[in-house]
Motif scaffolding. Structure first.
Motif, PDB file in Angstrom:
ATOM      1  N   ASP A  69       0.880  -1.038  -0.095  1.00 57.46           N
ATOM      2  CA  ASP A  69       0.097   0.457  -0.149  1.00 57.46           C
ATOM      3  C   ASP A  69       0.681   1.617  -0.140  1.00 57.46           C
ATOM      4  OD1 ASP A  69      -2.415  -1.671   0.070  1.00 57.46           O
ATOM      5  OD2 ASP A  69      -2.291  -1.378   2.474  1.00 57.46           O
ATOM      6  N   PRO A  70       0.657   2.380  -0.767  1.00 58.27           N
ATOM      7  CA  PRO A  70       1.368   3.280  -0.755  1.00 58.27           C
ATOM      8  C   PRO A  70       0.763   4.410   0.397  1.00 58.27           C
ATOM      9  CG  PRO A  70      -0.433   3.880  -2.297  1.00 58.27           C
ATOM     10  CD  PRO A  70      -0.687   2.376  -1.399  1.00 58.27           C
ATOM     11  N   ASP A  71       0.630   3.910   1.567  1.00 58.93           N
ATOM     12  CA  ASP A  71       0.995   4.614   2.734  1.00 58.93           C
ATOM     13  C   ASP A  71       0.894   4.101   3.865  1.00 58.93           C
ATOM     14  OD1 ASP A  71      -0.723   6.291   1.222  1.00 58.93           O
ATOM     15  OD2 ASP A  71      -2.652   5.532   2.002  1.00 58.93           O
ATOM     16  N   TYR A  72       1.616   2.909   3.920  1.00 60.41           N
ATOM     17  CA  TYR A  72       2.219   1.681   4.583  1.00 60.41           C
ATOM     18  C   TYR A  72       3.689   2.636   5.035  1.00 60.41           C
ATOM     19  CZ  TYR A  72       5.364  -2.016   5.885  1.00 60.41           C
ATOM     20  OH  TYR A  72       6.381  -2.787   7.213  1.00 60.41           O
ATOM     21  N   SER A  73       4.420   1.917   6.257  1.00 65.03           N
ATOM     22  CA  SER A  73       5.454   2.807   6.416  1.00 65.03           C
ATOM     23  C   SER A  73       5.551   1.689   7.186  1.00 65.03           C
ATOM     24  CB  SER A  73       5.282   4.171   6.787  1.00 65.03           C
ATOM     25  OG  SER A  73       4.530   4.365   8.555  1.00 65.03           O
ATOM     26  N   ALA A  74       7.060   1.667   7.829  1.00 65.06           N
ATOM     27  CA  ALA A  74       8.152   0.836   8.447  1.00 65.06           C
ATOM     28  C   ALA A  74       7.559   1.031  10.056  1.00 65.06           C
ATOM     29  CB  ALA A  74       8.943   0.157   8.706  1.00 65.06           C
ATOM     30  N   GLN A  75       7.642   2.208   9.494  1.00 66.86           N
ATOM     31  CA  GLN A  75       7.346   2.648  11.587  1.00 66.86           C
ATOM     32  C   GLN A  75       6.024   2.752  12.134  1.00 66.86           C
ATOM     33  OE1 GLN A  75       7.093   7.044  11.210  1.00 66.86           O
ATOM     34  NE2 GLN A  75       6.617   7.576  13.808  1.00 66.86           N
ATOM     35  N   LEU A  76       4.755   2.873  11.554  1.00 72.24           N
ATOM     36  CA  LEU A  76       3.274   2.582  11.722  1.00 72.24           C
ATOM     37  C   LEU A  76       3.856   0.685  12.219  1.00 72.24           C
ATOM     38  CD1 LEU A  76       2.038   4.526   9.575  1.00 72.24           C
ATOM     39  CD2 LEU A  76       1.592   4.060  11.630  1.00 72.24           C
ATOM     40  N   ARG A  78       5.527  -1.183  13.043  1.00 75.29           N
ATOM     41  CA  ARG A  78       7.242  -1.130  14.209  1.00 75.29           C
ATOM     42  C   ARG A  78       5.784  -1.379  15.268  1.00 75.29           C
ATOM     43  NH1 ARG A  78      10.714   2.515  12.106  1.00 75.29           N
ATOM     44  NH2 ARG A  78      11.853   1.058  10.434  1.00 75.29           N
ATOM     45  N   GLN A  79       4.816  -0.476  15.287  1.00 69.61           N
ATOM     46  CA  GLN A  79       4.277   0.083  17.196  1.00 69.61           C
ATOM     47  C   GLN A  79       2.859  -1.137  16.659  1.00 69.61           C
ATOM     48  OE1 GLN A  79       1.649   2.730  15.599  1.00 69.61           O
ATOM     49  NE2 GLN A  79       2.812   4.465  15.044  1.00 69.61           N
ATOM     50  N   VAL A  86       2.735  -5.889   7.430  1.00 67.57           N
ATOM     51  CA  VAL A  86       0.949  -5.185   7.709  1.00 67.57           C
ATOM     52  C   VAL A  86       1.282  -4.879   9.056  1.00 67.57           C
ATOM     53  CG1 VAL A  86      -1.251  -6.151   8.200  1.00 67.57           C
ATOM     54  CG2 VAL A  86       0.735  -7.752   7.254  1.00 67.57           C
ATOM     55  N   ALA A  87       0.587  -3.514   9.049  1.00 73.05           N
ATOM     56  CA  ALA A  87       0.843  -2.316   9.328  1.00 73.05           C
ATOM     57  C   ALA A  87      -0.321  -1.857  10.295  1.00 73.05           C
ATOM     58  CB  ALA A  87       1.116  -0.349   8.927  1.00 73.05           C
ATOM     59  N   CYS A  88      -1.068  -2.031  11.966  1.00 71.09           N
ATOM     60  CA  CYS A  88      -2.408  -1.453  12.313  1.00 71.09           C
ATOM     61  C   CYS A  88      -3.045  -2.341  11.935  1.00 71.09           C
ATOM     62  CB  CYS A  88      -2.537  -0.431  11.517  1.00 71.09           C
ATOM     63  SG  CYS A  88      -1.235   1.063  11.548  1.00 71.09           S
ATOM     64  N   LEU A  89      -2.983  -3.476  12.104  1.00 71.93           N
ATOM     65  CA  LEU A  89      -3.741  -5.043  11.728  1.00 71.93           C
ATOM     66  C   LEU A  89      -4.745  -4.766  13.176  1.00 71.93           C
ATOM     67  CD1 LEU A  89      -4.412  -7.041  10.300  1.00 71.93           C
ATOM     68  CD2 LEU A  89      -3.190  -8.796  12.383  1.00 71.93           C
ATOM     69  N   VAL A  90      -4.649  -4.387  14.260  1.00 71.38           N
ATOM     70  CA  VAL A  90      -5.309  -4.270  15.081  1.00 71.38           C
ATOM     71  C   VAL A  90      -5.870  -2.362  15.674  1.00 71.38           C
ATOM     72  CG1 VAL A  90      -6.085  -5.126  17.886  1.00 71.38           C
ATOM     73  CG2 VAL A  90      -5.130  -6.266  16.383  1.00 71.38           C
ATOM     74  N   ARG A  91      -6.682  -2.165  15.873  1.00 77.67           N
ATOM     75  CA  ARG A  91      -7.134  -1.167  15.327  1.00 77.67           C
ATOM     76  C   ARG A  91      -7.367  -0.455  17.613  1.00 77.67           C
ATOM     77  NH1 ARG A  91     -11.765   2.376  13.942  1.00 77.67           N
ATOM     78  NH2 ARG A  91     -11.767   4.108  14.607  1.00 77.67           N
ATOM     79  N   PRO A  92      -5.928   0.453  17.217  1.00 80.77           N
ATOM     80  CA  PRO A  92      -5.712   0.555  18.787  1.00 80.77           C
ATOM     81  C   PRO A  92      -7.171   1.159  19.726  1.00 80.77           C
ATOM     82  CG  PRO A  92      -5.013   2.452  17.149  1.00 80.77           C
ATOM     83  CD  PRO A  92      -6.093   1.510  16.168  1.00 80.77           C
ATOM     84  N   THR A  93      -6.966   1.099  21.075  1.00 84.44           N
ATOM     85  CA  THR A  93      -8.548   1.464  21.800  1.00 84.44           C
ATOM     86  C   THR A  93      -7.998   3.074  22.681  1.00 84.44           C
ATOM     87  OG1 THR A  93      -6.946   0.459  23.538  1.00 84.44           O
ATOM     88  CG2 THR A  93      -8.780  -0.950  22.203  1.00 84.44           C
ATOM     89  N   THR A  94      -9.218   3.284  22.058  1.00 84.41           N
ATOM     90  CA  THR A  94      -8.549   5.292  22.702  1.00 84.41           C
ATOM     91  C   THR A  94      -9.155   5.167  24.273  1.00 84.41           C
ATOM     92  OG1 THR A  94     -10.451   5.905  21.225  1.00 84.41           O
ATOM     93  CG2 THR A  94      -9.264   6.136  20.629  1.00 84.41           C
TER      94      THR A  94
END
Length: 97
Positions: A69-76, A78-79, A86-94
């Protein structure tokens, strides 16, 4: 029987040469993997992302982000601590404010 020995010898030498070339990596595929024109490698080295956090990606409806995906980044990626492409696989809880 003597006539077939040179043929077997030549075929054996060819097989050994092919095996040696494959072990040493003389193919052009290896060069392409390390090329900077590779879209997958370019996506992983891109430091600028459209999203600063995974929460931003989820809010925009773009998550999860895959390496292609064009919006993918390794920084995301690593989170979540996995760095599996695969970045942001699980939705973060607020937390409630």
């Amino acid at each position: 029987m003597r006539k077939s020995r040179p043929v077997v010898f030549v075929v054996s030498l060819l097989l050994i040469a092919v095996l040696a070339a494959s072990i040493t990596g003389c193919s052009s595929n290896k060069k392409r993997r390390h090329s900077s024109s590779d879209p997958v490698a370019a996506a992983t080295t891109t430091s600028s992302s459209a999203f600063r956090t995974c929460e931003d990606a989820w809010d925009a409806g773009k998550a999860p982000l895959r390496r292609q995906d064009p919006d993918y980044s390794a920084q995301l990626d690593r989170q979540d601590g996995k760095e599996d492409g695969v970045a942001c696989l699980v939705r973060p809880t607020t937390a409630p404010r």
